[in-house]
Design an enzyme around this catalytic site. Structure first.
Site, PDB file in Angstrom:
ATOM      1  N   SER A 201     -14.687 -44.111  -3.362  1.00 54.22           N
ATOM      2  CA  SER A 201     -14.558 -45.219  -2.405  1.00 54.22           C
ATOM      3  C   SER A 201     -14.387 -44.721  -0.979  1.00 54.22           C
ATOM      4  CB  SER A 201     -13.365 -46.105  -2.790  1.00 54.22           C
ATOM      5  OG  SER A 201     -12.176 -45.338  -2.884  1.00 54.22           O
TER       6      SER A 201
ATOM      7  N   THR B  97     -21.967 -91.643  12.840  1.00 52.01           N
ATOM      8  CA  THR B  97     -21.666 -91.550  11.404  1.00 52.01           C
ATOM      9  C   THR B  97     -23.032 -91.638  10.735  1.00 52.01           C
ATOM     10  OG1 THR B  97     -21.408 -93.935  11.145  1.00 52.01           O
ATOM     11  CG2 THR B  97     -19.389 -92.685  11.619  1.00 52.01           C
ATOM     12  N   HIS B  98     -23.208 -90.936   9.661  1.00 50.76           N
ATOM     13  CA  HIS B  98     -24.518 -90.858   8.985  1.00 50.76           C
ATOM     14  C   HIS B  98     -25.604 -90.376   9.940  1.00 50.76           C
ATOM     15  CE1 HIS B  98     -22.551 -93.332   5.874  1.00 50.76           C
ATOM     16  NE2 HIS B  98     -22.062 -94.008   6.902  1.00 50.76           N
TER      17      HIS B  98
ATOM     18  N   SER C  50     -39.251 -66.309  21.129  1.00 53.52           N
ATOM     19  CA  SER C  50     -40.147 -66.080  20.001  1.00 53.52           C
ATOM     20  C   SER C  50     -41.167 -65.031  20.414  1.00 53.52           C
ATOM     21  CB  SER C  50     -40.842 -67.383  19.632  1.00 53.52           C
ATOM     22  OG  SER C  50     -42.021 -67.113  18.902  1.00 53.52           O
TER      23      SER C  50
ATOM     24  N   LYS D 265     -40.461 -70.747  23.664  1.00 52.76           N
ATOM     25  CA  LYS D 265     -39.280 -70.970  22.828  1.00 52.76           C
ATOM     26  C   LYS D 265     -37.992 -70.358  23.382  1.00 52.76           C
ATOM     27  CE  LYS D 265     -39.539 -71.899  18.647  1.00 52.76           C
ATOM     28  NZ  LYS D 265     -39.102 -73.082  17.909  1.00 52.76           N
TER      29      LYS D 265
ATOM     30  N   GLU E  16     -27.175 -70.315  14.737  1.00 51.76           N
ATOM     31  CA  GLU E  16     -27.892 -70.280  13.457  1.00 51.76           C
ATOM     32  C   GLU E  16     -27.368 -69.145  12.574  1.00 51.76           C
ATOM     33  OE1 GLU E  16     -32.199 -70.375  13.843  1.00 51.76           O
ATOM     34  OE2 GLU E  16     -32.010 -71.800  15.489  1.00 51.76           O
TER      35      GLU E  16
ATOM     36  N   GLN F  19     -10.830 -51.503  -6.993  1.00 50.49           N
ATOM     37  CA  GLN F  19     -11.455 -50.777  -5.886  1.00 50.49           C
ATOM     38  C   GLN F  19     -12.559 -51.623  -5.236  1.00 50.49           C
ATOM     39  OE1 GLN F  19     -11.886 -46.435  -6.127  1.00 50.49           O
ATOM     40  NE2 GLN F  19     -14.079 -46.780  -6.053  1.00 50.49           N
TER      41      GLN F  19
ATOM     42  N   LYS G  94     -12.315 -53.996  -1.692  1.00 48.61           N
ATOM     43  CA  LYS G  94     -12.287 -53.632  -0.276  1.00 48.61           C
ATOM     44  C   LYS G  94     -13.504 -54.084   0.507  1.00 48.61           C
ATOM     45  CE  LYS G  94      -9.341 -50.051  -1.545  1.00 48.61           C
ATOM     46  NZ  LYS G  94      -9.602 -50.542  -2.912  1.00 48.61           N
TER      47      LYS G  94
HETATM   48  N1  ARG Z   1      -9.561 -45.771  -4.586  1.00 48.32           N
HETATM   49  C1  ARG Z   1      -8.688 -46.507  -5.451  1.00 48.32           C
HETATM   50  C2  ARG Z   1      -8.776 -47.989  -5.125  1.00 48.32           C
HETATM   51  O1  ARG Z   1      -9.361 -48.328  -4.186  1.00 48.32           O
HETATM   52  C3  ARG Z   1      -7.295 -46.063  -5.287  1.00 48.32           C
HETATM   53  C4  ARG Z   1      -6.427 -46.254  -6.485  1.00 48.32           C
HETATM   54  C5  ARG Z   1      -6.889 -45.400  -7.593  1.00 48.32           C
HETATM   55  N2  ARG Z   1      -5.979 -45.380  -8.662  1.00 48.32           N
HETATM   56  C6  ARG Z   1      -6.309 -44.909  -9.860  1.00 48.32           C
HETATM   57  N3  ARG Z   1      -5.407 -44.879 -10.758  1.00 48.32           N
HETATM   58  N4  ARG Z   1      -7.503 -44.487 -10.120  1.00 48.32           N
HETATM   59  O2  ARG Z   1      -8.305 -48.827  -5.834  1.00 48.32           O
END
Ligand code: ARG
Length: 466
Positions: free
Chosen positions: A32, A164-165, A286, A292, A299, A331, A334
């Site tokens: 990660s 309204t509408h 455009s 345009k 948008e 994990q 995130k």
């Molecule tokens: N990179 C892990 C996470 O984002 C950290 C925790 C990992 N813990 C484990 N027991 N493997 O959740």
């Protein structure tokens, strides 16, 4: 991401019981560090608070804490200067930083993880990170509110057809219309403030899931890190991501509001409506049609709401099947969380900047108001005040509208004699009732569109934004 040689990289922090290394694909799949490294400041902050507590409790020597402090300062400097060697082999932000710290200071670095797990560490990092985002968001929502208020003040008395509408309903002022969005932003801020209360609890001390055998002081760590208190159950502390879901839910509602405003801006800017123009720097042309000018920013904001709702669904689904306590599934919390905060922060920044660049065209709004019999309800109310039951008044005015429609004119253009054909209760004093200004001024109560009420509402909102 650089690969280190096996010698310098060494074994994984947890590889003691394993007989073969993971494949490169598994390494990449499970890592990660690509995305969680953005929490490096929070990770270091959490580690320092933890180490300080360990030393205070006599769990590690004071000298180790001093070494950890010095080492972390160097690590932080390296990261800030872009010199830090983020390594896929070390999986995540936590192990990357711990490994570098240990390379710098030796055994003291290896003692940092005493009485801690990455499970409570990561939960702490996310909460610290999200708390910062929440504080930034509150300021940005206030900026957005201030921008809306400034424009509302300029147009506290500018008539706009209220719909309204999507059919002309009754006159409102443009300022009053904008204040509706200020109210939405007010609720958004309340929701984020409420979410912050549950974000601001300390997981550290839960360790892997059951707590730790060391004589830790969780309250001290909580205080060091500015948390309001500790998560009270260790299993819940490492597995809870409610706070992230709540954040995404609150963010989704904010994006609903932004998306609705965007829809109106797009509509108002359409040449068919022509109520406003948006400053060029928020629009694009455009590549084929030279004439345009497209409202790309609203948008895109309308479109980006979809991605934020998606993150909310993603997180709900992520959590629904997880047994206690920590699972690696977590994990996956995130990226959706980061992207939600990034999207919302960028969107609010750009909207706070764009609102002052809205050029209002009162003539177009007034022209639209002349077309929809917007004061018909005022005439009905007038008749009620003269003693006619509302349903009968409604019927009389409906007939008057039909006659005006056939004549191709507005109600106000009918003569008194013509109007009296629909009800003998109509007298000369009706003229003020049928004008837009009269209609607006008559809605003179808290929450009404009378220009003086809009002014008072602006003053009240301003006071909350000091
Ligand atoms: N990179 C892990 C996470 O984002 C950290 C925790 C990992 N813990 C484990 N027991 N493997 O959740």
């Amino acid at each position: 991401m650089s690969d280190r040689s096996p010698e310098s990289s060494g074994a994984k922090a947890w590889s003691g019981r394993f007989s073969e290394p993971v494949s490169d694909l598994v390494k990449r799949y499970t890592a990660s560090v690509f995305f969680d490294r953005r929490m490096w400041r929070q990770d270091i902050r959490g580690s320092l608070a933890h180490a300080k507590m360990l030393a205070r409790q006599g769990i590690i020597p004071q000298a180790d804490f001093a070494a950890i402090e010095g080492g972390m300062a160097q690590v932080a400097g390296e990261i800030e200067r872009g010199e830090f060697n983020w390594n896929l082999d070390d999986e995540d932000v936590h192990l990357n930083i711990e490994k570098r710290l240990t390379a710098l200071i030796g055994d003291a670095g290896k003692r940092l993880h005493t009485g801690r797990s990455r499970n409570d560490q990561v939960a702490t990092d996310i909460r610290l990170w999200l708390r910062d985002q929440l504080d930034a968001l509150d300021g940005l929502l206030a900026d957005y509110q201030r921008a809306l208020l400034a424009l509302a003040e300029q147009h506290a008395a500018t008539p706009l057809p209220g719909f309204t509408h999507l059919q002309v309903a009754q006159p409102v002022t443009f300022g009053h219309h904008l204040l509706a969005y200020v109210e939405m932003a007010r609720r958004d801020r309340e929701r984020f403030a409420d979410c912050r209360k549950r974000v601001n609890r300390l997981p550290l001390g839960a360790a892997a899931l059951a707590g730790t055998t060391f004589p830790i002081d969780r309250a001290f760590v909580a205080q060091e890190l500015g948390f309001d208190g500790v998560c009270e159950n260790s299993l819940d502390a490492v597995s809870d991501r409610d706070f992230a879901i709540e954040f995404c839910a609150a963010a989704s509602l904010t994006m609903v509001h932004i998306s609705r405003f965007s829809e109106e801006l797009i509509l108002w800017m359409s040449p068919r409506v022509g109520f406003i123009d948006i400053a060029d720097r928020f629009c694009t042309g455009s590549s084929i049609m030279p004439q345009k000018k497209n409202p790309d920013v609203p948008e895109l904001a309308r479109g980006k709401s979809g991605r934020v709702f998606g993150h909310l669904m993603g997180l709900l689904t992520l959590m629904k099947g997880q047994p206690l306590a920590y699972n690696k599934d977590n994990q996956e919390d995130k990226e959706p969380l980061f992207d939600t905060a990034d999207t919302l922060i960028d969107t609010l920044r750009i909207f706070a900047d764009m609102v002052p660049g809205i050029r209002v065209k009162p003539e177009a709004m007034a022209a639209a108001l002349r077309q929809g019999y917007a004061t018909a309800t005022d005439l009905a109310d007038y008749l009620v005040k003269k003693g006619l039951p509302f349903r009968d008044a409604h019927e009389a005015v409906a007939r008057a509208v039909r006659a005006a429609e056939q004549k191709g004119c507005d109600l106000a253009d009918l003569s008194l004699a013509e109007l009296q054909a629909f009800s003998p209760l109509i007298a000369a004093d009706v003229s003020g009732v049928l004008t837009v200004a009269g209609s607006l001024a008559a809605r003179d109560h808290v929450g009404g569109t009378a220009p003086n009420q809009v002014g008072a509402a602006i003053a009240r909102l301003r006071a909350t934004l000091q």
